[in-house]
Design a protein around this motif. Structure first.
Motif, PDB file in Angstrom:
ATOM      1  N   GLU A  27      41.219  17.865  -0.389  1.00  0.00           N
ATOM      2  CA  GLU A  27      40.307  17.645   0.726  1.00  0.00           C
ATOM      3  C   GLU A  27      38.888  17.386   0.220  1.00  0.00           C
ATOM      4  N   GLU A  30      36.583  19.907  -2.066  1.00  0.00           N
ATOM      5  CA  GLU A  30      37.462  20.989  -2.509  1.00  0.00           C
ATOM      6  C   GLU A  30      37.687  20.917  -4.013  1.00  0.00           C
ATOM      7  N   VAL A  32      40.406  21.846  -6.709  1.00  0.00           N
ATOM      8  CA  VAL A  32      41.813  22.218  -6.880  1.00  0.00           C
ATOM      9  C   VAL A  32      42.131  22.168  -8.368  1.00  0.00           C
ATOM     10  N   GLU A 163      31.254  23.101 -11.099  1.00  0.00           N
ATOM     11  CA  GLU A 163      30.913  23.816  -9.871  1.00  0.00           C
ATOM     12  C   GLU A 163      29.545  23.366  -9.358  1.00  0.00           C
ATOM     13  N   ARG A 166      29.800  19.803  -7.902  1.00  0.00           N
ATOM     14  CA  ARG A 166      30.428  19.857  -6.570  1.00  0.00           C
ATOM     15  C   ARG A 166      29.431  20.337  -5.531  1.00  0.00           C
ATOM     16  N   ARG A 167      28.668  21.373  -5.880  1.00  0.00           N
ATOM     17  CA  ARG A 167      27.706  21.925  -4.929  1.00  0.00           C
ATOM     18  C   ARG A 167      26.599  20.926  -4.593  1.00  0.00           C
ATOM     19  N   GLY A 172      34.885  16.068  -4.311  1.00  0.00           N
ATOM     20  CA  GLY A 172      36.107  16.838  -4.490  1.00  0.00           C
ATOM     21  C   GLY A 172      36.499  16.818  -5.956  1.00  0.00           C
ATOM     22  N   ALA A 186      35.610  29.166  -9.316  1.00  0.00           N
ATOM     23  CA  ALA A 186      35.170  28.426  -8.134  1.00  0.00           C
ATOM     24  C   ALA A 186      36.304  27.649  -7.471  1.00  0.00           C
ATOM     25  N   SER A 187      37.504  27.674  -8.051  1.00  0.00           N
ATOM     26  CA  SER A 187      38.602  26.922  -7.456  1.00  0.00           C
ATOM     27  C   SER A 187      38.877  27.398  -6.035  1.00  0.00           C
ATOM     28  N   ASP A 188      38.947  26.446  -5.133  1.00  0.00           N
ATOM     29  CA  ASP A 188      39.366  26.792  -3.782  1.00  0.00           C
ATOM     30  C   ASP A 188      40.871  27.023  -3.746  1.00  0.00           C
ATOM     31  N   ARG A 189      41.579  26.295  -4.619  1.00  0.00           N
ATOM     32  CA  ARG A 189      43.024  26.404  -4.620  1.00  0.00           C
ATOM     33  C   ARG A 189      43.550  26.140  -6.015  1.00  0.00           C
ATOM     34  N   THR A 202      44.715  30.560  -3.359  1.00  0.00           N
ATOM     35  CA  THR A 202      43.503  30.952  -4.080  1.00  0.00           C
ATOM     36  C   THR A 202      43.898  31.492  -5.449  1.00  0.00           C
TER      37      THR A 202
END
Length: 248
Positions: A27, A30, A32, A163, A166-167, A172, A186-189, A202
């Motif tokens: 997404e 995100e 991953v 990280e 991305r911020r 993504g 920092a991985s969302d998934r 997570t």
């Protein structure tokens, strides 16, 4: 809408299934991380997502006009080939000097334009590859084992950089980790792959999943080592060398 989604992928080499029924989506914004043992199909999945190879079954859907920045697992440059960082970043298409400088700054290695590619440290080289990927102003970064060959502090510094990127940009990130027990905090998934998706969620969910523990054994008691930024620990963010203190 997902940046990239794959549905029921199957890929076989010589009659052996490398990917079997794999479905995954990334997404916007995100992070991953894909983990799995050697030969589990991680690089094959990346190639399918990028459109380099076609699956035997299933399909990949990309957002319209999707801009992808790719950082390869490794890149060999002939030691006898003179090539500056600025020249490398302008291949195959000439890039404006200010754009090259901005990309290097964002990747954490400002001022390297005149350096020879073959003279860079491992950490600098990987950051230059990241800068090249950022030149396309990507909506998603795809990184295939980008920290291979770096020491642990160097890996941590690179992950922290991703990280930050991305911020600041909202890009993504889909990254393959070569270390089964190391993912970005920092991985969302985290997606655990062994020809099929064993488990995902997570980092803490995957750490506690019996499928993960069964696959990777108890060498680290089945625990993922989550990189945490330690403000009391100092290390060179480019070379990865320690300057004292412990590392989380």
């Amino acid at each position: 809408m997902s940046l990239i989604s794959a549905q029921d992928l199957q890929v076989s080499y010589g009659g052996v299934k490398v990917l079997d029924g794999v479905s995954v989506a990334i997404e916007p914004g995100e992070i991953v991380t894909l983990v799995g043992p050697n030969g589990s199909g991680k690089s094959t999945l990346v190639k399918v997502l990028l459109g380099v190879i076609a699956p035997d079954r299933g399909r990949v859907i990309r957002a319209k006009g999707l801009r992808i920045g790719y950082v390869p697992q490794r890149l060999h440059i002939d030691a006898n080939l003179p090539m500056t960082v600025a020249r490398f970043l302008s291949l195959p298409k000439r890039q404006p000097d200010d754009k090259v400088s901005a990309a290097l700054t964002r990747a954490g290695v400002p001022g390297l334009e005149a350096q020879q590619m073959t003279a860079l440290s491992g950490g600098q080289f990987q950051r230059v590859l990241l800068a090249r990927a950022l030149l396309t102003d990507p909506q998603i970064l795809v990184l295939d084992e980008p920290t291979q060959g770096l020491d642990q502090p160097g890996e941590a510094a690179f992950y922290e950089l991703l990280e930050t990127v991305r911020r600041e940009t909202g890009v993504g990130v889909f990254m393959v980790s070569h270390d089964l027990h190391v993912v970005m905090s920092a991985s969302d998934r985290v997606v655990c792959l062994n020809h099929h998706i064993c488990c995902q969620g997570t980092p803490k969910v995957v750490r506690d999943a019996p499928e993960y523990r069964a696959l990777f054994g108890h060498g680290t008691h089945g625990a993922l080592a989550l990189y945490q930024h330690d403000h009391d620990h100092s290390h060179d963010p480019v070379t990865g060398h320690d300057h004292g203190g412990g590392h989380a």
